[in-house]
Design a protein around this motif. Sequence first.
Motif, PDB file in Angstrom:
ATOM      1  N   THR A   1       0.875  -1.271   0.038  1.00  0.00           N
ATOM      2  CA  THR A   1      -0.181   0.001  -0.158  1.00  0.00           C
ATOM      3  C   THR A   1       0.773   1.238  -0.228  1.00  0.00           C
ATOM      4  OG1 THR A   1      -0.134   0.108   2.560  1.00  0.00           O
ATOM      5  CG2 THR A   1      -1.851  -1.094   1.356  1.00  0.00           C
ATOM      6  N   LEU A   2       1.868   1.097   0.656  1.00  0.00           N
ATOM      7  CA  LEU A   2       2.890   2.233   0.783  1.00  0.00           C
ATOM      8  C   LEU A   2       3.576   2.592  -0.756  1.00  0.00           C
ATOM      9  CD1 LEU A   2       4.336   4.430   2.747  1.00  0.00           C
ATOM     10  CD2 LEU A   2       6.280   2.765   2.735  1.00  0.00           C
ATOM     11  N   ARG A   3       3.740   1.693  -1.458  1.00  0.00           N
ATOM     12  CA  ARG A   3       4.106   1.713  -2.898  1.00  0.00           C
ATOM     13  C   ARG A   3       3.067   2.466  -3.862  1.00  0.00           C
ATOM     14  NH1 ARG A   3       6.858  -3.165  -1.481  1.00  0.00           N
ATOM     15  NH2 ARG A   3       5.402  -4.542  -2.384  1.00  0.00           N
ATOM     16  N   GLY A   4       1.908   1.759  -3.426  1.00  0.00           N
ATOM     17  CA  GLY A   4       0.803   2.379  -4.179  1.00  0.00           C
ATOM     18  C   GLY A   4       0.585   3.842  -4.081  1.00  0.00           C
ATOM     19  N   VAL A   5       0.658   4.202  -2.803  1.00  0.00           N
ATOM     20  CA  VAL A   5       0.413   5.428  -2.567  1.00  0.00           C
ATOM     21  C   VAL A   5       1.494   6.500  -3.084  1.00  0.00           C
ATOM     22  CG1 VAL A   5       0.484   7.310  -0.671  1.00  0.00           C
ATOM     23  CG2 VAL A   5      -0.796   5.221  -0.475  1.00  0.00           C
ATOM     24  N   VAL A   6       2.939   5.989  -3.319  1.00  0.00           N
ATOM     25  CA  VAL A   6       3.808   6.588  -3.643  1.00  0.00           C
ATOM     26  C   VAL A   6       3.779   6.865  -5.091  1.00  0.00           C
ATOM     27  CG1 VAL A   6       6.360   6.739  -4.170  1.00  0.00           C
ATOM     28  CG2 VAL A   6       5.455   6.142  -1.833  1.00  0.00           C
ATOM     29  N   ALA A   7       3.097   5.607  -5.769  1.00  0.00           N
ATOM     30  CA  ALA A   7       2.843   5.817  -7.303  1.00  0.00           C
ATOM     31  C   ALA A   7       1.845   6.765  -7.525  1.00  0.00           C
ATOM     32  CB  ALA A   7       2.461   4.441  -7.722  1.00  0.00           C
ATOM     33  N   LEU A   8       0.906   7.124  -6.720  1.00  0.00           N
ATOM     34  CA  LEU A   8      -0.163   8.074  -6.980  1.00  0.00           C
ATOM     35  C   LEU A   8       0.393   9.410  -6.853  1.00  0.00           C
ATOM     36  CD1 LEU A   8      -3.046   6.623  -5.273  1.00  0.00           C
ATOM     37  CD2 LEU A   8      -3.026   6.608  -7.535  1.00  0.00           C
ATOM     38  N   LEU A   9       1.126   9.434  -5.584  1.00  0.00           N
ATOM     39  CA  LEU A   9       2.097  10.820  -5.631  1.00  0.00           C
ATOM     40  C   LEU A   9       2.930  10.999  -6.892  1.00  0.00           C
ATOM     41  CD1 LEU A   9       2.949  10.757  -1.894  1.00  0.00           C
ATOM     42  CD2 LEU A   9       0.987  11.762  -3.007  1.00  0.00           C
ATOM     43  N   ALA A  10       3.519  10.026  -7.427  1.00  0.00           N
ATOM     44  CA  ALA A  10       4.212  10.275  -8.562  1.00  0.00           C
ATOM     45  C   ALA A  10       3.512  10.936  -9.768  1.00  0.00           C
ATOM     46  CB  ALA A  10       4.805   8.948  -9.084  1.00  0.00           C
ATOM     47  N   ILE A  11       2.199  11.004  -9.876  1.00  0.00           N
ATOM     48  CA  ILE A  11       1.538  11.435 -10.712  1.00  0.00           C
ATOM     49  C   ILE A  11       1.671  12.837 -10.953  1.00  0.00           C
ATOM     50  CG2 ILE A  11      -0.747  11.948 -11.850  1.00  0.00           C
ATOM     51  CD1 ILE A  11      -1.283   9.108 -10.940  1.00  0.00           C
ATOM     52  N   GLY A  12       1.698  13.485  -9.682  1.00  0.00           N
ATOM     53  CA  GLY A  12       1.798  14.882  -9.487  1.00  0.00           C
ATOM     54  C   GLY A  12       3.336  15.104  -9.594  1.00  0.00           C
ATOM     55  N   GLY A  13       4.181  14.247  -9.383  1.00  0.00           N
ATOM     56  CA  GLY A  13       5.518  14.553  -9.725  1.00  0.00           C
ATOM     57  C   GLY A  13       6.029  14.625 -11.304  1.00  0.00           C
ATOM     58  N   LEU A  14       5.049  13.711 -12.174  1.00  0.00           N
ATOM     59  CA  LEU A  14       5.056  13.971 -13.507  1.00  0.00           C
ATOM     60  C   LEU A  14       4.422  15.571 -14.015  1.00  0.00           C
ATOM     61  CD1 LEU A  14       4.094  10.453 -14.676  1.00  0.00           C
ATOM     62  CD2 LEU A  14       6.089  11.305 -14.745  1.00  0.00           C
ATOM     63  N   ALA A  15       3.551  15.972 -13.335  1.00  0.00           N
ATOM     64  CA  ALA A  15       3.040  17.141 -13.831  1.00  0.00           C
ATOM     65  C   ALA A  15       4.127  18.216 -13.325  1.00  0.00           C
ATOM     66  CB  ALA A  15       1.641  17.408 -13.140  1.00  0.00           C
ATOM     67  N   PHE A  16       4.815  18.127 -12.015  1.00  0.00           N
ATOM     68  CA  PHE A  16       5.408  19.332 -11.520  1.00  0.00           C
ATOM     69  C   PHE A  16       6.893  18.608 -11.498  1.00  0.00           C
ATOM     70  CE2 PHE A  16       1.361  20.210 -10.257  1.00  0.00           C
ATOM     71  CZ  PHE A  16       0.955  21.349 -10.657  1.00  0.00           C
ATOM     72  N   PRO A  17       7.862  18.615 -12.496  1.00  0.00           N
ATOM     73  CA  PRO A  17       9.040  17.933 -12.410  1.00  0.00           C
ATOM     74  C   PRO A  17       9.809  18.106 -11.126  1.00  0.00           C
ATOM     75  CG  PRO A  17       8.811  19.152 -14.473  1.00  0.00           C
ATOM     76  CD  PRO A  17       7.778  19.423 -13.739  1.00  0.00           C
ATOM     77  N   LEU A  18      10.009  19.488 -10.574  1.00  0.00           N
ATOM     78  CA  LEU A  18      10.609  19.763  -9.431  1.00  0.00           C
ATOM     79  C   LEU A  18      10.026  19.038  -8.247  1.00  0.00           C
ATOM     80  CD1 LEU A  18      11.807  23.537  -9.533  1.00  0.00           C
ATOM     81  CD2 LEU A  18      13.043  21.661 -10.178  1.00  0.00           C
ATOM     82  N   VAL A  19       8.849  18.926  -8.248  1.00  0.00           N
ATOM     83  CA  VAL A  19       7.881  18.187  -6.974  1.00  0.00           C
ATOM     84  C   VAL A  19       8.380  16.595  -7.300  1.00  0.00           C
ATOM     85  CG1 VAL A  19       5.998  17.467  -6.059  1.00  0.00           C
ATOM     86  CG2 VAL A  19       6.048  19.786  -7.111  1.00  0.00           C
ATOM     87  N   GLY A  20       8.611  16.081  -8.510  1.00  0.00           N
ATOM     88  CA  GLY A  20       8.856  14.827  -8.738  1.00  0.00           C
ATOM     89  C   GLY A  20      10.209  14.611  -8.171  1.00  0.00           C
ATOM     90  N   LEU A  21      11.046  15.582  -8.649  1.00  0.00           N
ATOM     91  CA  LEU A  21      12.763  15.244  -8.120  1.00  0.00           C
ATOM     92  C   LEU A  21      12.795  15.004  -6.737  1.00  0.00           C
ATOM     93  CD1 LEU A  21      15.530  15.020  -8.999  1.00  0.00           C
ATOM     94  CD2 LEU A  21      15.710  17.634  -8.657  1.00  0.00           C
ATOM     95  N   SER A  22      11.955  16.050  -5.816  1.00  0.00           N
ATOM     96  CA  SER A  22      11.919  16.044  -4.431  1.00  0.00           C
ATOM     97  C   SER A  22      11.349  14.767  -3.717  1.00  0.00           C
ATOM     98  CB  SER A  22      11.177  17.376  -3.939  1.00  0.00           C
ATOM     99  OG  SER A  22       9.763  17.331  -4.041  1.00  0.00           O
ATOM    100  N   LEU A  23      10.155  14.255  -4.734  1.00  0.00           N
ATOM    101  CA  LEU A  23       9.502  12.940  -4.253  1.00  0.00           C
ATOM    102  C   LEU A  23      10.475  11.892  -4.116  1.00  0.00           C
ATOM    103  CD1 LEU A  23       7.136  11.356  -3.564  1.00  0.00           C
ATOM    104  CD2 LEU A  23       6.596  11.029  -6.242  1.00  0.00           C
TER     105      LEU A  23
END
Length: 453
Positions: free
Chosen positions: A412-434
């Motif tokens: 479930t932790l990996r699943g939540v991180v995967a969902l957060l990664a969608i935001g990281g794709l939209a905002f590259p600097l956020v993705g890098l920080s993720l």
Amino acid sequence: MTIVSTATAAPERAGRPVASVYRAVWRWHFYAGLITLPFLILLAVTGGLYLFKAEIDGLIHRDVKQVEARMTGERPPSEIVTQAVKAFPGQAVKYTPPESATASAEVTIRDAGGTRMVVYVDPYDARVLGQIPDKGTVMWVIRQIHSLAYFGPVANGAIEIAGGWAILLVLTGLYLWWPRKQSGGVVTVRGKPRQRVFWRDLHAVTGLVAGGFILFLAITGMPWSVLWGNKVNQWANGHNFGYPAGVRVALPMSDEHLAHVAPTTWSLEQAKLPVSQVAGGEPIGLDAAVAAFDRLGLTRGYAVNLPGGPGGVYTGSVYPKDMALQRVIHLDQYSGKPLIDMSYADYGPLGKALEWGINVHMGQEFGLANQLVLLAACLAIVLLCVSALVMWWKRRPQGSLGVPPLPAEKATLRGVVALLAIGGLAFPLVGLSLIVMVAVDGILVRKMQPIGA
């Protein structure tokens, strides 16, 4: 740390899979708060102040910005500029006529070393009232701190990261708040200030009310960001020299961008300036240019950028609270003919939507009501941050960071991180920080002693 459920036991009763998802979301909600909390406080305080930019600047700098209204007419712009240059020798680059009968005229001058100074002049007698460095008013400094542009592009990038994480913070917070058969702490606050449940409920209820405003402010603030905003700006406005379709005419264009010579809307920052047609004639001069802008109906409060050379143009631009009155006019400096005349009505649907969001973000679209509502939102953000800190402090084990416990089912932790990664794709600097936070979570945080719910 924005919205935390008032009944941690509720997901436990719902079963192990639900409890695991809850813990995974809670863990990353904690990380999002850890990253954004200091920035959210900074943004809320400076943003709340900037909502009242005109009022505060008018009060603090009233000695140079305000004059006594008189029945005598205003002195010619050229005379006002001449007196300003005598006070601060250099080249005049911008002239701002008085917006009202009690406002001073402003002349921006660049000296030989490149320093820009704004000289304030009484328009009735051309008397110099004083001077302030360009972008040196109190509210300009507040604005620069708000975006961290005051500290350079790297710091400005941190604001972009914080803005992206704030969006994730609200979305994860909404999941944690969602009622799970509990009644207290959903829309009411239980307990007393000395109890953790009071701060948890206060945090949850405030987050419910303010969450939508935080989302709006984070999204509408992104156009100013150093990477995402810049790239989206270039993509959205990089065609037809950045002007809206149907507005640009067949004119020679310079390599100079409008944003480099005059304050402008986000939508027109990439717009290139037209070129005056040198035909052996004499320039019309500032007095005639100002008269032309008035004759064309440019709303007072506009600024006039002076030609930067033989091919330069007079650019009159105004961005009042009423977006319908936004307008930019470029005049040929020899003929006085309008080369380009564009307004908010000429923007495309995307440009209009972005500019509307920015205008509301700055508290300008709906007058005082806009300012007061966003001020309340800023105060709510500060309350959220304070309640999050108190809540964390009350449950934090001695000598531990107090990271929420790992879920029983690691998937479930990996699943939540995967969902957060969608935001990281939209905002590259956020993705890098993720990516950085995932590494920190895996290497360091998991070694710390977990706490109970």
